[in-house]
Scaffold this active site. Structure first.
Site, PDB file in Angstrom:
ATOM      1  N   GLU A 114      -9.547   7.031   3.983  1.00  0.00           N
ATOM      2  CA  GLU A 114     -10.438   6.088   4.649  1.00  0.00           C
ATOM      3  C   GLU A 114      -9.654   4.804   4.846  1.00  0.00           C
ATOM      4  OE1 GLU A 114     -10.312   6.188   1.329  1.00  0.00           O
ATOM      5  OE2 GLU A 114      -9.910   4.034   1.145  1.00  0.00           O
ATOM      6  N   LYS A 156       0.811  -1.221   0.000  1.00  0.00           N
ATOM      7  CA  LYS A 156       0.000   0.000   0.000  1.00  0.00           C
ATOM      8  C   LYS A 156       0.850   1.279   0.000  1.00  0.00           C
ATOM      9  CE  LYS A 156      -4.455  -1.579   1.475  1.00  0.00           C
ATOM     10  NZ  LYS A 156      -4.258  -2.972   1.940  1.00  0.00           N
ATOM     11  N   SER A 177       1.546  -9.865  -1.181  1.00  0.00           N
ATOM     12  CA  SER A 177       1.178  -8.459  -0.960  1.00  0.00           C
ATOM     13  C   SER A 177       1.557  -7.908   0.408  1.00  0.00           C
ATOM     14  CB  SER A 177      -0.317  -8.274  -1.200  1.00  0.00           C
ATOM     15  OG  SER A 177      -1.083  -9.143  -0.388  1.00  0.00           O
TER      16      SER A 177
HETATM   17  C1  LIG Z   1      -5.122  -3.983   1.701  1.00  0.00           C
HETATM   18  C2  LIG Z   1      -4.452  -5.259   1.369  1.00  0.00           C
HETATM   19  C3  LIG Z   1      -4.895  -6.081   0.302  1.00  0.00           C
HETATM   20  C4  LIG Z   1      -6.127  -5.790  -0.488  1.00  0.00           C
HETATM   21  O1  LIG Z   1      -6.128  -4.575  -1.188  1.00  0.00           O
HETATM   22  P1  LIG Z   1      -5.896  -4.516  -2.747  1.00  0.00           P
HETATM   23  O2  LIG Z   1      -6.198  -3.107  -3.102  1.00  0.00           O
HETATM   24  O3  LIG Z   1      -6.856  -5.481  -3.387  1.00  0.00           O
HETATM   25  O4  LIG Z   1      -4.494  -4.888  -3.017  1.00  0.00           O
HETATM   26  C5  LIG Z   1      -4.167  -7.222   0.003  1.00  0.00           C
HETATM   27  N1  LIG Z   1      -3.079  -7.575   0.723  1.00  0.00           N
HETATM   28  C6  LIG Z   1      -2.631  -6.826   1.750  1.00  0.00           C
HETATM   29  C7  LIG Z   1      -1.417  -7.278   2.502  1.00  0.00           C
HETATM   30  C8  LIG Z   1      -3.301  -5.647   2.113  1.00  0.00           C
HETATM   31  O5  LIG Z   1      -2.844  -4.911   3.142  1.00  0.00           O
END
Ligand SMILES: *Cc1c(COP(=O)(O)O)cnc(C)c1O
Length: 395
Positions: free
Chosen positions: A114, A92, A380
């Site tokens: 948000e 993020k 992610s």
């Molecule tokens: C917020 C988050 C997501 C989901 O958000 P996307 O916008 O779909 O990427 C996925 N993995 C992690 C580790 C997150 O913090």
């Protein structure tokens, strides 16, 4: 020539999804962003500033790691794109770094955001501290209770966390409060949206900031395998920003399979799910036309996922178009499957993944691979934030 999958048209449409459906009072703010984001993002000095922060502050490029024991299990090559190693523990921050620099260029000194689980709130509070800008984060009252460590992080970083007390007291309500704030502060405030959702130009802007993920994958895969194209790219989808970033530079390469994984919750045939493409219909949410979980008369259905980051009733318009056009393969994993995968990856690779990411790993069990395939999974985020949930499953 057909329209590219990774970019919208001049009005912000990916096929029939996207656009900007906003209250009259926000037209000026959104129109200014629409008019200026590309010019700013393509300015070489802006790009240099973004690149410098991504390198020295976020820690990019993140590694592309060959997961040998997981590969052996699936009888193929599985490469992990390590977004979990970014500063603050997830992808993020790639977006918030970009948007804070953009806000600076626009001369805006007050930042609002948000947040649901708090991850985007933390990434926003982080860059606001870095730049000395005022930061107000709206968060549902229920989420504030559920996500105490992230609330503490935001406060530690100097942000003001404002509870959203209406409706279900979750992300949807926090977003409504943030929009209301933006309407009341039209002159000095930039709204940092945390995923590839919202009115045009947000989906395109966020996808471009996250596209560094696939730009790096191409280069790293070429160095490590002699081919810059994977056979599969797999990512979990909440709103869709880590997936958009991981897919971005492969969408126009038809031989690369694009695999998006949604949260099935208790299962897509229960009323406790967040698998938007399976359950959603076209509708307008948070300023754009996309797929959305809704009742017959258009009321938004509360989604369910064990993972707060995937607990969203919609999906970004780029992904809605990937689904509708057939360019993307959409799979889903249940809460239980995600938990089992989180434990498996931890023990096979020594990496505790975020619960969101665990859904992407769980989907590998639904696919078949050849030994020569090059499968890239977007890792992610890291799982430290999910330990309380994981602890409930340790016996
Ligand atoms: C917020 C988050 C997501 C989901 O958000 P996307 O916008 O779909 O990427 C996925 N993995 C992690 C580790 C997150 O913090």
């Amino acid at each position: 020539m057909t329209a590219p999958f990774n970019r919208p048209d001049a009005h912000g449409y990916y096929g029939s999804f996207g656009g900007a459906f906003i209250p009259e009072m926000l037209h000026r703010n959104v129109a200014e962003l629409q008019a200026r984001y590309l010019e700013i993002m393509q300015d070489p000095t802006f790009q240099r500033d973004v690149d410098a922060l991504l390198r020295d502050y976020v820690g990019r490029p993140t590694p592309l790691f060959l997961a040998e024991r997981l590969s052996a299990k699936h009888g193929t090559q599985i490469w992990l794109k390590r977004e979990d190693l970014c500063h603050t523990g997830a992808h993020k921050i790639n977006n918030t770094v970009g948007q804070i620099l953009l806000a600076e260029r626009l001369g805006l000194k007050r930042i609002i955001a948000e947040t649901g689980a708090g991850q985007h709130g933390v990434a926003t509070a982080t860059v606001c501290a870095l730049k000395g800008l005022e930061c107000v984060v709206y968060m549902g009252e229920k989420d504030i209770e559920r996500q105490a460590p992230n609330v503490a992080r935001m406060r530690m970083l100097g942000a003001t966390v404002v509870p959203a007390t209406s409706g279900s007291k979750t992300l949807k309500d926090a977003t409504n409060e943030a929009i209301r704030d933006w309407i009341n502060h039209p002159v000095d405030t930039h709204y940092i949206i945390g995923s590839v959702v919202g009115p045009h130009p947000y989906p395109d802007m966020v996808a471009r900031f996250q596209s560094v993920i696939s730009a790096e994958i191409r280069k790293q895969l070429l160095e490590k395998t002699g081919s810059e194209l994977p056979t599969h790219v797999v990512a979990c989808v909440g709103g869709g920003s880590n997936a958009a970033g991981a897919f971005y530079h492969f969408l126009e390469e038809p031989e690369v399979a694009i695999v998006a994984v949604e949260a099935a919750g208790h299962g897509v045939h229960t009323d406790m799910s967040a698998a938007t493409t399976q359950l959603g219909k076209p509708g307008i949410l948070h300023g754009s036309m996309s797929l959305l979980m809704q009742t017959e008369d258009g009321q938004v259905i509360e989604p369910h996922s064990i993972s707060a980051g995937l607990d969203y009733p919609g999906i970004g318009p780029m992904h809605a178009n990937l689904y509708k056009s057939g360019r993307g393969i959409f799979l889903s994993a249940t809460d239980d499957e995600a938990i089992a995968s989180a434990f498996e990856v931890s023990r096979l690779e020594g990496i505790i993944p975020a619960l969101e990411t665990a859904h992407a790993f769980a989907a590998l069990d639904q696919m078949t691979f050849s030994p020569d395939d090059r499968v890239v999974v977007c890792l992610s985020g890291r799982g430290d934030k999910d330990l309380a949930t994981y602890m409930q499953f340790m016996h």
